[in-house]
Each structure stands twice: as C-alpha cells, then as structure tokens.
Design a protein around this motif. Structure first.
Motif, PDB file in Angstrom:
ATOM      1  N   PRO A 191       0.946  -1.135   0.159  1.00 50.24           N
ATOM      2  CA  PRO A 191      -0.020  -0.002   0.018  1.00 50.24           C
ATOM      3  C   PRO A 191       0.748   1.225  -0.080  1.00 50.24           C
ATOM      4  CG  PRO A 191      -0.036  -1.129   2.178  1.00 50.24           C
ATOM      5  CD  PRO A 191       0.556  -2.136   1.140  1.00 50.24           C
ATOM      6  N   GLU A 192       1.933   1.089   0.664  1.00 47.46           N
ATOM      7  CA  GLU A 192       3.048   2.376   0.498  1.00 47.46           C
ATOM      8  C   GLU A 192       3.240   2.754  -0.538  1.00 47.46           C
ATOM      9  OE1 GLU A 192       4.127  -0.450   4.166  1.00 47.46           O
ATOM     10  OE2 GLU A 192       3.688  -0.525   2.109  1.00 47.46           O
ATOM     11  N   ALA A 193       3.445   1.791  -1.703  1.00 47.59           N
ATOM     12  CA  ALA A 193       4.129   2.082  -3.017  1.00 47.59           C
ATOM     13  C   ALA A 193       2.740   2.719  -3.722  1.00 47.59           C
ATOM     14  CB  ALA A 193       4.425   0.831  -3.817  1.00 47.59           C
ATOM     15  N   GLY A 194       1.577   2.236  -3.295  1.00 46.38           N
ATOM     16  CA  GLY A 194       0.302   3.118  -3.870  1.00 46.38           C
ATOM     17  C   GLY A 194       0.256   4.281  -3.789  1.00 46.38           C
ATOM     18  N   HIS A 195       0.518   4.543  -2.604  1.00 47.20           N
ATOM     19  CA  HIS A 195       0.432   6.223  -2.020  1.00 47.20           C
ATOM     20  C   HIS A 195       1.347   6.858  -2.590  1.00 47.20           C
ATOM     21  CE1 HIS A 195      -2.576   5.203   0.903  1.00 47.20           C
ATOM     22  NE2 HIS A 195      -1.992   4.218   1.612  1.00 47.20           N
TER      23      HIS A 195
END
Length: 242
Positions: A191-195
């Motif tokens: 999810p961090e890479a999505g942000h």
C-alpha cells in the motif's frame, strides 16, 4: 447492540462499490499469482518495497536499490528497521492497538529521539487520541477491513500523536491492519507504494481529511481504494509474474 460507528461511511456514494472492487482485485491477484507457493522472501521483498516508498514519502532521497543494499539514508534505514518487526505486532494490534502504534513509533524513532520520547504520545490529549483511534479496531463494525485501514491511516497522520515519524507509523499501521484482518495475511500488497505512485492525490486528500469534515473523509476513503489497487499492482507477486 451499539450502532456501527462506520455505517455512515458505507452509505456514501461510491464507497461500497469502490471497496468491493478493490478487495476483489486483491483476492484475484493473490489467488492467481500463487499465494500458496509464496515464500518468506516474497513477503520480505514486499516489506522492503513498502519501507522504501514510505521513506520517500517522508522525505528520503534513497533509491530502492540503495535500500535493498542497506545503503539508504537515515530515514530509509529507520523504516526498514521498523519493517523487520512489523508483522510480529499483528496480535498486539488486535488486543491493544494503541500499544501497537506506540511500538511502531519506538522502532522507527530509535536513534533519532531520546528513550523517553520513543513510543510515547506527545501529551495527554495525544494519548487520548491514540486510544480513540485504537477503538476503530476494537469496536464491532460491518465496514470492510480495507476501509478501516484507511481510516486508521488518516487518523494517525492528522492526529500526529507522536513527536516524530507520524506518517511512517500511519502507513505501517495501515499495512498491519490488512494483515491482521485477513485481507493480505502474508503482506504481499504494497500500500505504501500505491500512495507514492499517487503522491499528489495522497497528500491533498490527507489535507482534505484533516480539514474537510465529512466531505474530506469521503474523498479520502475513495482515494484510499484507488491507492490499494495501485499497491496490489506493486506487489512482488505481480511484478514477478509479468
């Protein structure tokens, strides 16, 4: 029975369909990319990618290659250090969420804050806010786990209960909710890479969440569904199969 505190969010336009779609997409990705055959190394790679993305969002200039080699800057090294213990906090998140948040902060702030400042809320008001945020994870709700994770993230960032590293703690807690609630037990979504991929929208929607009342929360949860889809695309499962 007490009313569901998150029911109103699930009644907002576009929210149920957005979260149903992203959960379906994650489930398909995990199933089709061979979840049963994944190794601890795949989980470690996901955590590393997430640590790098979270560090960049916090201001790190380190590349993923540098982080992978252990040569990242101080911010990146701190997030990687925290990520190595992240999944072990899943049981604590279920029982005493505020303690799990404090442990995350203690890990990431080691070396940058004195011992008395690590893992401790800034003041009594911040401690109360942490308990309130923790109640999102202990009160019964029919809201999907992905939505709960998004709210925990938004609340931790905007409350800023610790003296430092609040964004890093918030993103780590978000990932941990997905693990603890069974969305992604092996932590293969990033999810961090999505942000990071949606950085401008991420930052503007966090501002809206803090300042925009119900409208800001609506925009944030719709944004978060999009970010989770991008986080699934960043999974090492997806990249290994492409």
């Amino acid at each position: 029975m007490a009313p569901d505190p998150l029911a109103w969010l699930m009644s907002l336009e576009g929210v149920p369909s957005a979260y149903a779609a992203v959960r379906d997409g994650i489930d398909v990705m995990l199933r089709d990319r061979g979840l049963r055959r994944t190794s601890p190394e795949t989980t470690a790679e996901s955590l590393l990618r997430g640590a790098h993305a979270s560090a960049v969002l916090e201001g790190s200039s380190s590349t993923l290659a540098q982080v992978r080699e252990g040569a990242g800057d101080e911010i990146a090294r701190a997030v990687v250090r925290m990520s190595t213990e992240l999944l072990g906090l899943s049981p604590l998140l279920d029982r005493t969420p505020a303690q799990a948040f404090a442990r995350l902060h203690s890990l990431v702030s080691s070396g940058s804050l004195p011992d008395e400042g690590r893992g401790r809320p800034r003041d009594a008001e911040s401690a109360a806010r942490l308990r309130d945020i923790g109640s999102l994870l202990t009160r019964p709700t029919e809201a999907p786990a992905l939505l709960v994770a998004a709210l925990v993230h938004g609340e931790l960032v905007t409350a800023a209960p610790f003296a430092s590293h609040n964004g890093i703690v918030a993103r780590a807690a978000e990932r941990l909710v997905l693990v603890a609630r069974g969305v992604d037990e092996k932590s293969l979504v990033v999810p961090e890479a999505g942000h990071l991929a949606l950085r401008a929208a991420y930052e503007s929607n966090l501002v809206g969440y803090a300042e925009g009342g119900a409208a800001g929360m609506h925009a944030w949860v719709l944004y978060a569904a999009e970010a989770y889809a991008a986080g699934a695309e960043a999974s090492p499962l997806r990249r290994a199969a492409d």
